[in-house]
Scaffold this active site. Structure first.
Site, PDB file in Angstrom:
ATOM      1  N   LYS A   1     -12.023 -11.799   4.832  1.00  0.00           N
ATOM      2  CA  LYS A   1     -13.169 -11.346   5.612  1.00  0.00           C
ATOM      3  C   LYS A   1     -14.209 -10.819   4.631  1.00  0.00           C
ATOM      4  O   LYS A   1     -13.879 -10.505   3.494  1.00  0.00           O
ATOM      5  CB  LYS A   1     -12.753 -10.293   6.629  1.00  0.00           C
ATOM      6  CG  LYS A   1     -11.952  -9.109   6.101  1.00  0.00           C
ATOM      7  CD  LYS A   1     -11.377  -8.334   7.278  1.00  0.00           C
ATOM      8  CE  LYS A   1     -10.694  -7.053   6.840  1.00  0.00           C
ATOM      9  NZ  LYS A   1      -9.251  -7.260   6.563  1.00  0.00           N
TER      10      LYS A   1
ATOM     11  N   ARG B   1       0.846  -1.202   0.000  1.00  0.00           N
ATOM     12  CA  ARG B   1       0.000   0.000   0.000  1.00  0.00           C
ATOM     13  C   ARG B   1       0.867   1.232   0.000  1.00  0.00           C
ATOM     14  O   ARG B   1       1.742   1.381   0.852  1.00  0.00           O
ATOM     15  CB  ARG B   1      -0.882   0.042   1.240  1.00  0.00           C
ATOM     16  CG  ARG B   1      -2.133  -0.735   1.011  1.00  0.00           C
ATOM     17  CD  ARG B   1      -3.061  -0.627   2.183  1.00  0.00           C
ATOM     18  NE  ARG B   1      -3.812  -1.865   2.183  1.00  0.00           N
ATOM     19  CZ  ARG B   1      -4.711  -2.192   3.066  1.00  0.00           C
ATOM     20  NH1 ARG B   1      -4.987  -1.385   4.057  1.00  0.00           N
ATOM     21  NH2 ARG B   1      -5.350  -3.339   2.983  1.00  0.00           N
TER      22      ARG B   1
ATOM     23  N   ASP C   1     -16.319  -1.284   3.928  1.00  0.00           N
ATOM     24  CA  ASP C   1     -15.175  -0.456   3.524  1.00  0.00           C
ATOM     25  C   ASP C   1     -15.006  -0.475   2.000  1.00  0.00           C
ATOM     26  O   ASP C   1     -15.798  -1.089   1.271  1.00  0.00           O
ATOM     27  CB  ASP C   1     -13.898  -0.879   4.257  1.00  0.00           C
ATOM     28  CG  ASP C   1     -13.347  -2.210   3.777  1.00  0.00           C
ATOM     29  OD1 ASP C   1     -14.125  -3.011   3.216  1.00  0.00           O
ATOM     30  OD2 ASP C   1     -12.145  -2.453   3.970  1.00  0.00           O
TER      31      ASP C   1
ATOM     32  N   ASP D   1     -14.479  -5.862   2.506  1.00  0.00           N
ATOM     33  CA  ASP D   1     -14.216  -6.949   3.458  1.00  0.00           C
ATOM     34  C   ASP D   1     -14.508  -6.564   4.905  1.00  0.00           C
ATOM     35  O   ASP D   1     -14.590  -7.424   5.762  1.00  0.00           O
ATOM     36  CB  ASP D   1     -12.795  -7.522   3.298  1.00  0.00           C
ATOM     37  CG  ASP D   1     -11.713  -6.482   3.380  1.00  0.00           C
ATOM     38  OD1 ASP D   1     -12.031  -5.287   3.538  1.00  0.00           O
ATOM     39  OD2 ASP D   1     -10.525  -6.860   3.285  1.00  0.00           O
ATOM     40  N   ARG D   2     -14.655  -5.262   5.178  1.00  0.00           N
ATOM     41  CA  ARG D   2     -14.980  -4.847   6.551  1.00  0.00           C
ATOM     42  C   ARG D   2     -16.473  -4.540   6.684  1.00  0.00           C
ATOM     43  O   ARG D   2     -17.109  -4.143   5.701  1.00  0.00           O
ATOM     44  CB  ARG D   2     -14.216  -3.586   6.925  1.00  0.00           C
ATOM     45  CG  ARG D   2     -12.738  -3.779   6.972  1.00  0.00           C
ATOM     46  CD  ARG D   2     -12.073  -2.528   7.493  1.00  0.00           C
ATOM     47  NE  ARG D   2     -10.638  -2.750   7.539  1.00  0.00           N
ATOM     48  CZ  ARG D   2      -9.804  -2.097   8.319  1.00  0.00           C
ATOM     49  NH1 ARG D   2     -10.261  -1.153   9.122  1.00  0.00           N
ATOM     50  NH2 ARG D   2      -8.512  -2.369   8.310  1.00  0.00           N
TER      51      ARG D   2
ATOM     52  N   SER E   1      -7.990  -0.884   0.439  1.00  0.00           N
ATOM     53  CA  SER E   1      -9.031  -1.170   1.426  1.00  0.00           C
ATOM     54  C   SER E   1      -9.765   0.070   1.900  1.00  0.00           C
ATOM     55  O   SER E   1     -10.413   0.740   1.113  1.00  0.00           O
ATOM     56  CB  SER E   1      -8.400  -1.928   2.590  1.00  0.00           C
ATOM     57  OG  SER E   1      -9.384  -2.339   3.490  1.00  0.00           O
ATOM     58  N   HIS E   2      -9.602   0.399   3.186  1.00  0.00           N
ATOM     59  CA  HIS E   2     -10.340   1.517   3.780  1.00  0.00           C
ATOM     60  C   HIS E   2      -9.592   2.835   3.636  1.00  0.00           C
ATOM     61  O   HIS E   2     -10.092   3.864   4.067  1.00  0.00           O
ATOM     62  CB  HIS E   2     -10.558   1.222   5.254  1.00  0.00           C
ATOM     63  CG  HIS E   2      -9.270   0.879   5.928  1.00  0.00           C
ATOM     64  ND1 HIS E   2      -8.668  -0.334   5.739  1.00  0.00           N
ATOM     65  CD2 HIS E   2      -8.447   1.609   6.690  1.00  0.00           C
ATOM     66  CE1 HIS E   2      -7.519  -0.343   6.397  1.00  0.00           C
ATOM     67  NE2 HIS E   2      -7.354   0.819   6.979  1.00  0.00           N
TER      68      HIS E   2
ATOM     69  N   ASP F   1     -13.114  -1.958  -0.165  1.00  0.00           N
ATOM     70  CA  ASP F   1     -13.014  -3.210  -0.915  1.00  0.00           C
ATOM     71  C   ASP F   1     -13.992  -4.280  -0.429  1.00  0.00           C
ATOM     72  O   ASP F   1     -13.950  -5.424  -0.894  1.00  0.00           O
ATOM     73  CB  ASP F   1     -11.584  -3.754  -0.906  1.00  0.00           C
ATOM     74  CG  ASP F   1     -11.099  -4.113   0.487  1.00  0.00           C
ATOM     75  OD1 ASP F   1     -11.489  -3.433   1.454  1.00  0.00           O
ATOM     76  OD2 ASP F   1     -10.320  -5.081   0.611  1.00  0.00           O
TER      77      ASP F   1
ATOM     78  N   GLU G   1     -11.603 -10.000  13.408  1.00  0.00           N
ATOM     79  CA  GLU G   1     -10.631  -9.047  13.941  1.00  0.00           C
ATOM     80  C   GLU G   1     -11.388  -7.850  14.495  1.00  0.00           C
ATOM     81  O   GLU G   1     -12.487  -7.527  14.016  1.00  0.00           O
ATOM     82  CB  GLU G   1      -9.698  -8.566  12.842  1.00  0.00           C
ATOM     83  CG  GLU G   1      -8.823  -9.633  12.262  1.00  0.00           C
ATOM     84  CD  GLU G   1      -7.753  -9.034  11.348  1.00  0.00           C
ATOM     85  OE1 GLU G   1      -6.627  -8.874  11.805  1.00  0.00           O
ATOM     86  OE2 GLU G   1      -8.065  -8.703  10.193  1.00  0.00           O
TER      87      GLU G   1
ATOM     88  N   SER H   1     -10.826  -4.941  13.904  1.00  0.00           N
ATOM     89  CA  SER H   1     -10.846  -3.879  12.905  1.00  0.00           C
ATOM     90  C   SER H   1     -12.032  -4.037  11.944  1.00  0.00           C
ATOM     91  O   SER H   1     -11.904  -3.775  10.758  1.00  0.00           O
ATOM     92  CB  SER H   1      -9.540  -3.878  12.133  1.00  0.00           C
ATOM     93  OG  SER H   1      -9.294  -5.165  11.599  1.00  0.00           O
TER      94      SER H   1
ATOM     95  N   THR I   1      -2.334 -10.110  13.814  1.00  0.00           N
ATOM     96  CA  THR I   1      -3.205  -9.246  13.009  1.00  0.00           C
ATOM     97  C   THR I   1      -3.008  -9.521  11.516  1.00  0.00           C
ATOM     98  O   THR I   1      -1.881  -9.612  11.034  1.00  0.00           O
ATOM     99  CB  THR I   1      -2.866  -7.782  13.325  1.00  0.00           C
ATOM    100  OG1 THR I   1      -3.209  -7.537  14.684  1.00  0.00           O
ATOM    101  CG2 THR I   1      -3.629  -6.833  12.428  1.00  0.00           C
TER     102      THR I   1
HETATM  103  C1  VG1 Z   1      -5.311  -3.201   9.743  1.00  0.00           C
HETATM  104  C2  VG1 Z   1      -6.124  -3.916  10.798  1.00  0.00           C
HETATM  105  C3  VG1 Z   1      -6.077  -5.414  10.566  1.00  0.00           C
HETATM  106  C4  VG1 Z   1      -6.561  -5.723   9.130  1.00  0.00           C
HETATM  107  C5  VG1 Z   1      -5.750  -4.933   8.132  1.00  0.00           C
HETATM  108  C6  VG1 Z   1      -6.268  -5.108   6.727  1.00  0.00           C
HETATM  109  O1  VG1 Z   1      -3.963  -3.593   9.832  1.00  0.00           O
HETATM  110  O2  VG1 Z   1      -5.658  -3.606  12.086  1.00  0.00           O
HETATM  111  O3  VG1 Z   1      -6.859  -6.062  11.524  1.00  0.00           O
HETATM  112  O4  VG1 Z   1      -6.415  -7.092   8.857  1.00  0.00           O
HETATM  113  O5  VG1 Z   1      -5.809  -3.544   8.455  1.00  0.00           O
HETATM  114  O6  VG1 Z   1      -7.623  -4.753   6.655  1.00  0.00           O
HETATM  115  P1  VG1 Z   1      -2.859  -2.700  10.595  1.00  0.00           P
HETATM  116  O7  VG1 Z   1      -1.555  -3.406  10.363  1.00  0.00           O
HETATM  117  O8  VG1 Z   1      -2.913  -1.347  10.008  1.00  0.00           O
HETATM  118  O9  VG1 Z   1      -3.256  -2.658  12.033  1.00  0.00           O
HETATM  119  V1  VG1 Z   1      -8.283  -4.277   5.168  1.00  0.00           V
HETATM  120  O10 VG1 Z   1      -9.872  -4.084   5.284  1.00  0.00           O
HETATM  121  O11 VG1 Z   1      -7.145  -3.426   4.667  1.00  0.00           O
HETATM  122  O12 VG1 Z   1      -7.947  -5.481   4.078  1.00  0.00           O
HETATM  123 CO    CO Z   2     -10.769  -3.824   3.405  1.00  0.00          CO
END
Ligand code: VG1
Ligand code: CO
Length: 568
Positions: free
Chosen positions: A389, A24, A288, A292-293, A116-117, A290, A376, A378, A357
């Site tokens: 997810k 990313r 979110d 998955d959240r 993602s988000h 993509d 998770e 998150s 995580t």
């Molecule tokens: C964050 C969350 C984690 C999740 C990851 C990807 O990671 O804490 O639980 O799996 O994002 O989510 P980090 O390393 O920033 O804490 V997503 O929706 O990007 O695929």
């Molecule tokens: Co996501």
């Protein structure tokens, strides 16, 4: 048309190290000369002997630069001997849909284009993630290999003249270097919808929504935050489940998410929260970028924490047809996630796993048939129907439970707490910090929590006393492949099951983000009505620890340490 591949000389970049969930970076970083090309080539090269004749799924969340990236992937895949790509129409595929497609087609893997988000647009973020044949995010060994290849890359292969049209559903076949290469453009929703219909009882949910079950309609509001779930949500909730069209909002995927930060939590999905507070909806869900959240709300914006969501789902899985067929196996959560599900596992005599995580750590457990459900903190919840997810799945799972129990969301939660006690879980994020002081903070904290004598100490907060049971830097040994992953976050576990966790994010596109997770357990029903963030048990520790500006990482560190020491 017969096409030829060419090799293009390139210089390696040293920063293509995938984090918690893929590579990313800012869009501008991906737009640098050959940056995206290099990383795609590294992914393909890492396939090794599987590359020639391989079949991949490609798609993304519709954000800015997805189309360009899809075009490059098609051209580079063709040059590398990939035999077939399934591509979502216009490059659109939600992360869970892509995972499902890999499994459905028995593909070699997939390339997911999303940050993602994280916000999207020319001045925001982009991301590329590789998923393996089980449909899940590549494990660390694979991403390390990709990173190592990227660091010494000298050239990539591409078919510059290959022009595939990804706007029309259908199959296009090309001859590249004498081999056949196929691009099949698919409807992003169709296969995913079929899977959901196999998992859930759609007619029952439809009856719930229409009011045929209880005499009054169960009103839902679903907000896709201009991310990829829009087409899925419109099709599933409106067309299939019969919800009125105005009960789904922000359902056109936009390249910049309409300026939204497509992260479904109380801060960024405020539009949904406000609408539920004002309106007479029974249920709210947001997803979110993509897909998955998920965030789940009940009447009057009653907030279901992801920690509780996981526990309630675990407690009620057998009301979903899929789990009645497959049987309910064990459960898993990421380490910082509140421990509510642990008690459900004990009550139901199921295995419970705690992993680092990142969804990639659940894959082996699902493949081995050890877990059915995982989550998770998150806002990620999912099951072994795929290896990501799945936001829309989570909303449908919640509706199934509401339908089955015949109780509103808030009542389900209250009953759950009365039965199991309640975990007050909160996460604090300190974003945009300088890297070096955060690293220093983590190493000093590590020294503190792992020092001899730390275990057994009494820490008091808010008139309550906590005894340290364990302090460590979390290390995970995968029970299936025995791989060991170290340094996954600093933990302070207390004897009553409460827990503090400190870790650095692995998804930011620049700088450092410190996350503080606080989980306090309360068996006393008198406390259960409180808001998680002002719980008697949770508040003093959080606020004493982090009362200064989050930008001041060094001061933050001092405060954290002081807070732990001053309570001794
Ligand atoms: C964050 C969350 C984690 C999740 C990851 C990807 O990671 O804490 O639980 O799996 O994002 O989510 P980090 O390393 O920033 O804490 V997503 O929706 O990007 O695929
Ligand atoms: Co996501």
């Amino acid at each position: 048309m017969s096409l030829k591949s060419v090799k293009v000389a390139t210089k390696a970049y040293g920063d293509q190290k995938p984090g918690t969930s893929g590579l990313r970076k800012a869009v501008k970083v991906f737009q640098q000369e050959n940056y995206t090309e290099n990383f795609v080539q590294a992914i393909l090269t890492a396939l090794g002997e599987c590359l020639k004749g391989s079949k991949l799924i490609v798609g993304g969340d519709g954000r800015f630069y997805v189309r360009e990236a899809v075009d490059l992937i098609i051209k580079i895949a063709a040059a590398n001997g990939v035999s077939k790509l399934w591509v979502g129409q216009d490059g659109i595929l939600s992360t869970p849909a892509l995972s499902a497609l890999i499994r459905q087609h028995g593909a070699t893997g997939g390339i997911v284009l999303t940050a993602s988000h994280n916000p999207g647009g020319p001045d925001h973020d982009f991301g590329i993630k590789f998923n393996i044949a089980n449909g899940g995010p590549a494990p660390d060994a694979v991403t390390t290999n990709i990173f190592n290849i990227s660091k010494s890359l000298r050239e990539y292969s591409i078919v510059p003249d290959l022009a595939a049209d990804i706007s029309k559903i259908g199959t296009q076949t090309f001859t590249v270097d004498g081999r056949s290469f196929t691009v099949e453009v698919i409807d992003p929703v169709e296969d995913y919808l079929r899977l959901m219909k196999e998992i859930f009882d759609f007619p029952a949910i439809k009856q719930l929504l229409s009011g045929a079950q209880t005499g009054s309609p169960f009103k839902v509001l679903v907000n896709s935050m201009n991310g990829v779930t829009g087409p899925y949500v419109d099709r599933i909730f409106v067309v299939e489940l019969g919800a009125p069209a105005d009960n789904t909002v922000n359902t056109v995927p936009l390249e910049d998410f309409g300026g939204l930060h497509p992260d479904p939590n109380l801060t960024y999905a405020a539009e949904l929260v406000d609408a539920l507070r004002r309106g007479d909806y029974d249920f709210g869900a947001a997803f979110d970028g993509d897909g998955d959240r998920n965030m789940i709300l009940g009447r009057k914006a009653f907030f279901v924490t992801p920690t509780d969501s996981l526990a309630v789902l675990a407690d009620n899985l057998d009301c979903i047809p899929y789990f009645r067929r497959t049987g309910v196996k064990g459960f898993a959560r990421s380490m910082p996630t509140g421990a509510a599900v642990d008690r459900v596992a004990v009550a139901k005599n199921k295995e419970l796993f705690v992993v680092p995580t990142g969804w990639k750590f659940f894959g082996n457990l699902m493949d081995a048939g050890r877990i059915s459900l995982c989550g998770e903190e998150s806002f990620g919840t999912g099951s072994d129907h795929i290896r990501e997810k799945d936001g829309v799945w989570a909303a449908l799972a919640w509706l199934s439970i509401v339908q089955h129990l015949g109780k509103p969301v808030d009542q389900i939660l209250r009953d759950h707490w009365a039965k199991y006690g309640r975990n007050f879980f909160t996460r604090y994020d300190y974003e945009g910090c300088a890297v070096e002081p955060c690293d220093r903070m983590m190493s000093e904290l590590e020294a503190l929590v792992t020092a001899p004598g730390f275990v057994g100490r009494q820490l008091t907060a808010g008139g309550k006393s906590y005894t340290v049971r364990l302090g460590d830097n979390f290390q995970y040994r995968d029970p299936i492949d025995c791989s060991v992953t170290t340094k996954q976050g600093l933990r302070v576990l207390f004897e009553d099951g409460s827990c503090l966790v400190f870790r650095l994010s692995g998804t930011g596109s620049s700088g450092a983000t410190v996350r503080l997770y606080v989980d306090s357990y309360e068996a006393d029903p008198a406390t259960h009505g409180e808001d998680a963030q002002v719980s008697a048990a949770a508040k003093p520790r959080q606020h004493r620890a982090f009362s200064l500006s989050p930008e001041l990482a060094w001061e933050t560190q001092c405060l954290v340490i002081c807070s732990i020491q001053s309570t001794v």
